[in-house]
Design a protein around this motif. Structure first.
Motif, PDB file in Angstrom:
ATOM      1  N   LEU A  52      18.382  64.963  60.143  1.00 50.08           N
ATOM      2  CA  LEU A  52      19.715  64.921  61.052  1.00 50.08           C
ATOM      3  C   LEU A  52      21.004  64.133  60.387  1.00 50.08           C
ATOM      4  N   SER A  53      20.536  63.534  59.266  1.00 47.38           N
ATOM      5  CA  SER A  53      21.712  62.891  58.803  1.00 47.38           C
ATOM      6  C   SER A  53      21.877  62.412  57.566  1.00 47.38           C
ATOM      7  N   LEU A  54      22.942  62.316  56.787  1.00 41.67           N
ATOM      8  CA  LEU A  54      22.955  61.793  55.427  1.00 41.67           C
ATOM      9  C   LEU A  54      22.761  60.298  55.539  1.00 41.67           C
ATOM     10  N   VAL A  55      21.825  59.738  54.859  1.00 40.03           N
ATOM     11  CA  VAL A  55      21.470  58.361  54.691  1.00 40.03           C
ATOM     12  C   VAL A  55      22.374  57.788  53.339  1.00 40.03           C
ATOM     13  N   SER A  56      22.429  58.026  52.203  1.00 43.02           N
ATOM     14  CA  SER A  56      22.993  57.787  51.181  1.00 43.02           C
ATOM     15  C   SER A  56      23.145  58.679  50.097  1.00 43.02           C
ATOM     16  N   VAL A  57      23.961  58.407  49.172  1.00 43.65           N
ATOM     17  CA  VAL A  57      24.015  59.166  47.897  1.00 43.65           C
ATOM     18  C   VAL A  57      23.693  58.293  46.696  1.00 43.65           C
ATOM     19  N   SER A  58      22.900  58.945  45.847  1.00 43.08           N
ATOM     20  CA  SER A  58      22.429  58.243  44.496  1.00 43.08           C
ATOM     21  C   SER A  58      23.339  59.220  43.348  1.00 43.08           C
ATOM     22  N   GLY A  95      21.590  69.411  52.280  1.00 43.29           N
ATOM     23  CA  GLY A  95      20.997  69.435  53.429  1.00 43.29           C
ATOM     24  C   GLY A  95      21.866  69.953  54.567  1.00 43.29           C
ATOM     25  N   ALA A  96      21.344  70.399  55.691  1.00 46.24           N
ATOM     26  CA  ALA A  96      22.242  71.035  56.770  1.00 46.24           C
ATOM     27  C   ALA A  96      23.020  70.150  57.387  1.00 46.24           C
ATOM     28  N   ALA A  97      22.719  68.803  57.151  1.00 43.92           N
ATOM     29  CA  ALA A  97      23.608  67.634  57.825  1.00 43.92           C
ATOM     30  C   ALA A  97      24.548  67.204  56.897  1.00 43.92           C
ATOM     31  N   TYR A  98      24.533  67.586  55.896  1.00 47.40           N
ATOM     32  CA  TYR A  98      25.481  66.998  54.961  1.00 47.40           C
ATOM     33  C   TYR A  98      27.043  67.630  55.216  1.00 47.40           C
ATOM     34  N   GLU A  99      28.034  66.614  55.327  1.00 43.92           N
ATOM     35  CA  GLU A  99      29.367  67.352  55.754  1.00 43.92           C
ATOM     36  C   GLU A  99      30.585  66.759  54.824  1.00 43.92           C
TER      37      GLU A  99
END
Lengths: 330, 421
Positions: free
Chosen positions: B387-393, B297-301
């Motif tokens: 707009l943001s990363l919420v979590s990673v599974s 996703g574009a908001a992942y950094e």
């Protein structure tokens, strides 16, 4: 406490006296620790004796790579999102000057006389070389993508730079400021460092999960060190910083999400120990006498102090948010 | 004149390669070079040249409902492969390695099979396929493709990893089952286990909805109700259109037993975006809209991902999408196999990328490799809103005896994939 053990026959009284003596006598050295807090946009300054925070210094955005000048007067901090180097004046514990760095500086190295700064421009695939006091750009050297690890050889002749994206270690001639060799290593090398005799370069591959030992004369990989911690998935073993012991007999390697520091014998290349530290250790530094290893734990927001003789973690102290790098000023 | 000779040699070589099969080298005096502008782009004498192809098609797809998203991205997927190729050559110039990307972008009515035949006949055995499932299978099943390596960067269909799996197709893009499992783990971790399933009517929506049902059973969540959105998608720009939507969405979500999240399956951008803030009960939306499971996703950094965003923006002048990311990853995978592998022919590359020892880096922190039973790339899955990363599974506590990422998608014991030998 290690000296108390063989002297057991002297009994409890002697042990008490020894303890009192230890409390009374200050250590033979003291140092100031500078820890960059990537999320916090600050540098935490700790006293090595008390391990208390002396000061929290605000910096530019995203402070990561940090080194101290050889004379201990300056601490250089890469503030990547501000595209510059903030220079802390140790006497004032404040940022008193800045240097232009090129885009997104991540890690840097100083020449042994402190006159030059070598900077990895993560976002720009180049190494920028500056005059440390004036900020004058001496060279911009194209390297592979996402350069990160930077180190100057003990004889000041060569600088090594890793490029994470290209899985390369570049050797730069410090006289001509040109590449003299490029060596392929495992995936995403983050740190490269010289053995104290300057002969070998050890490079950590974070995603490859290995450390490559490169002969500095032939530019060949002569050893690839693997790590295995019982019960730990191979994909979580992600080597980042490499610190050589003072005498060069051991290398300490921070393993990131594996939450351990590996101890490697530099003669046999065998892993002799894994030391439990905090979560996601990336960067480390030795105390001036080499007796302590300071390990910066990104996820637990602390620094673990490891005794380099017993190889035991002694204490962890809180610093700022998402701590990243560390420099020690004697 | 010299160039013409090269073409003839290439033609002879290509037929020889077809006979030689999988030991085909990836370096060749490519006939494709003939239409390249300058001879200066030809290989230096000691340089090893690797050719790989991008094969894509401009499918007609519904435009995203959000006006902030471009209706059509003509170079989606391809731009990622181009960036990967730039990176490959940046590393390659230090190692005497060169990478040449041969681009084939077909129009909507283009003949994929003919295009693939042409590539294979020209000796292109490394194909980055930006194709939908039927086209992907048509290419993979060509006799000429028997020894090719096809990297799937687009099709998420579970069937491609199950009954329709192919030994020469490697899936970089996660399957739908992986995506719904990734969301399910997070929702279970949050204890939001009562799901209201809202789906569109297209076959893709039904497939995604089936995956939601499968994940619910697997992770002990309950689907309290399932509804289909029946209206056709209208124009995305209508004056005062919000008023219609404001009344429609409550109608769609009225009278549902109590639930924690609305799990939406709208693969064709018909209504999913409109659910948020408009459901009858105040509930979050997850699935193909709202909180989405995605490879990128574009908001992942994290893990230096910002570098990829920045370089992509400079190259393509737009935000990077999942397909662009997968395209970059495909180019990166091929480069890794050529650079780090023991030999540089198609067979050696296949062996390198199929091995458990593969450690592919994809800005996800951990290394990635392929599942031997269905050629699916193991990978952490991002849970993001716009707009943001919420979590990673995988989420903490969801463990697997071999790889924790194998808790996402169809695991070996359940796999229906049988590779034809």
């Amino acid at each position: 406490m290690k000296t108390a053990k063989p002297k057991r026959p002297h009994g409890r009284f002697a042990a008490m006296c020894l303890l009192l003596l230890m409390l009374a006598a200050p250590p033979a050295w003291s140092a100031t620790l500078f820890v960059t807090n990537e999320r916090g946009n600050t540098v935490t300054v700790l006293d090595s004796n008390t391990l208390k925070t002396i000061k929290t210094i605000p910096t530019g955005q995203r402070p990561r790579g940090v080194v101290a000048s050889p004379d201990g007067k300056w601490v250089y901090v890469c503030v990547g999102d501000s595209n510059r180097i903030d220079v802390i004046e140790v006497a004032k514990l404040a940022v008193t000057r800045t240097l232009p760095s090129g885009a997104d500086p991540e890690l840097l190295a100083l020449s042994n006389d402190g006159s030059r700064v070598y900077i990895a421009n993560e976002d720009n695939s180049q190494v920028t070389v500056l005059e440390a006091m004036t900020g004058k750009v001496l060279a911009q050297i194209p390297v592979g993508s996402e350069p990160e690890g930077m180190r100057v050889s003990p004889d000041n002749q060569i600088t090594v730079a890793t490029s994470e994206g290209s899985s390369l270690v570049h050797f730069i001639d410090n006289k001509t400021l040109k590449l003299v060799a490029t060596v392929l290593v495992g995936a995403r090398p983050r740190v490269a460092t010289f053995t104290p005799d300057g002969r070998y370069v050890w490079a950590s591959s974070e995603v490859g999960g290995t450390v490559s030992v490169i002969d500095g004369l032939t530019h060949q990989v002569v050893q690839t060190i693997n790590f295995a911690i019982p019960g730990m998935r191979a994909e979580f073993i992600q080597p980042v910083d490499i610190v050589m012991s003072k005498d060069g007999s051991q290398a300490f390697i921070a393993l990131g999400p594996a939450n351990h520091v590996a101890v490697v014998d530099t003669k046999t290349y065998k892993v002799s120990d894994y030391i439990v530290v905090g979560q996601r250790p990336w960067h480390m530094a030795l105390s001036p006498d080499g007796s302590k290893l300071y390990v910066v734990n990104g996820f637990t927001n602390d620094v673990t102090v490891v005794d380099t003789k017993s190889l035991k973690p002694e204490v962890s102290v809180n610093v700022g948010r998402l701590p990243w790098g560390i420099a020690v000023v004697p | 004149m010299r160039r013409r000779i090269a073409i003839i040699i290439a033609a002879v070589l290509a037929s020889a390669l077809a006979a030689a099969g999988s030991a085909a080298p990836v370096s060749k005096p490519a006939s494709k070079q003939a239409n390249k502008p300058a001879a200066s782009s030809e290989a230096k004498s000691n340089e090893f040249v690797t050719h790989y192809a991008y094969l894509g098609k401009a499918y007609r797809e519904p435009a995203p409902l959000s006006l902030l998203k471009p209706a059509v991205i003509p170079d989606e997927g391809l731009a990622g492969v181009r960036l990967g190729t730039n990176y490959n050559n940046q590393a390659g110039k230090f190692l005497d390695l060169k990478y040449v990307l041969d681009e084939t972008m077909l129009p909507e009515d283009g003949d994929v099979v003919a295009a693939a035949k042409k590539l294979l006949a020209a000796g292109e055995h490394l194909i980055i396929a930006d194709l939908k499932a039927p086209d992907l299978l048509a290419v993979a099943d060509l006799p000429e493709a028997k020894n090719a390596i096809i990297l799937n960067i687009r099709a998420r269909d579970d069937v491609l990893r199950q009954t329709q799996c192919r030994v020469d197709v490697f899936h970089l893009i996660p399957s739908n089952a992986m995506l719904t499992d990734a969301l399910a783990q997070y929702l279970v971790w949050k204890k939001w286990t009562r799901w209201f399933l809202v789906r569109g009517q297209h076959p893709e929506d039904v497939e995604y909805a089936n995956d939601i049902t499968r994940s619910a059973e697997l992770y002990g969540a309950k689907i309290v109700a399932e509804r289909a959105y029946e209206l056709q998608t209208g124009a995305r720009r209508v004056d005062t259109g919000y008023q219609e939507i404001q009344t429609q969405m409550p109608m769609l979500t009225r009278g549902v037993p109590d639930y924690d999240v609305a799990f939406v399956a709208d693969e064709t951008n018909s209504f999913g975006l409109y659910l948020q803030y408009r459901t009858t009960d105040p509930r979050p939306v997850v699935g193909t809209d709202g909180l989405e499971a995605t490879a990128w996703g574009a908001a992942y950094e994290s893990y230096a991902a910002e570098t990829l965003h920045d370089d992509f923006l400079k190259l393509a002048n737009r935000e990077i999408t999942v397909r662009d990311y997968e395209g970059w990853l495909a180019a990166s995978l091929l480069e890794m196999a050529v650079k780090q592998g023991s030999a540089r022919n198609v067979d050696a590359i296949r062996k390198y990328i199929s091995a458990d020892s593969l450690k592919l880096a994809g800005y996800k922190g951990e290394s990635m490799n392929f599942r031997a039973w269905d050629n699916q790339l193991r990978q952490p899955i991002l849970l993001m809103d716009q707009l943001s990363l919420v979590s990673v599974s995988p989420q903490p506590g969801f463990l697997h005896p071999v790889y924790n990422t194998d808790t996402l998608g169809v695991d070996q014991p359940q796999s229906q994939c049988k590779f034809a030998k």
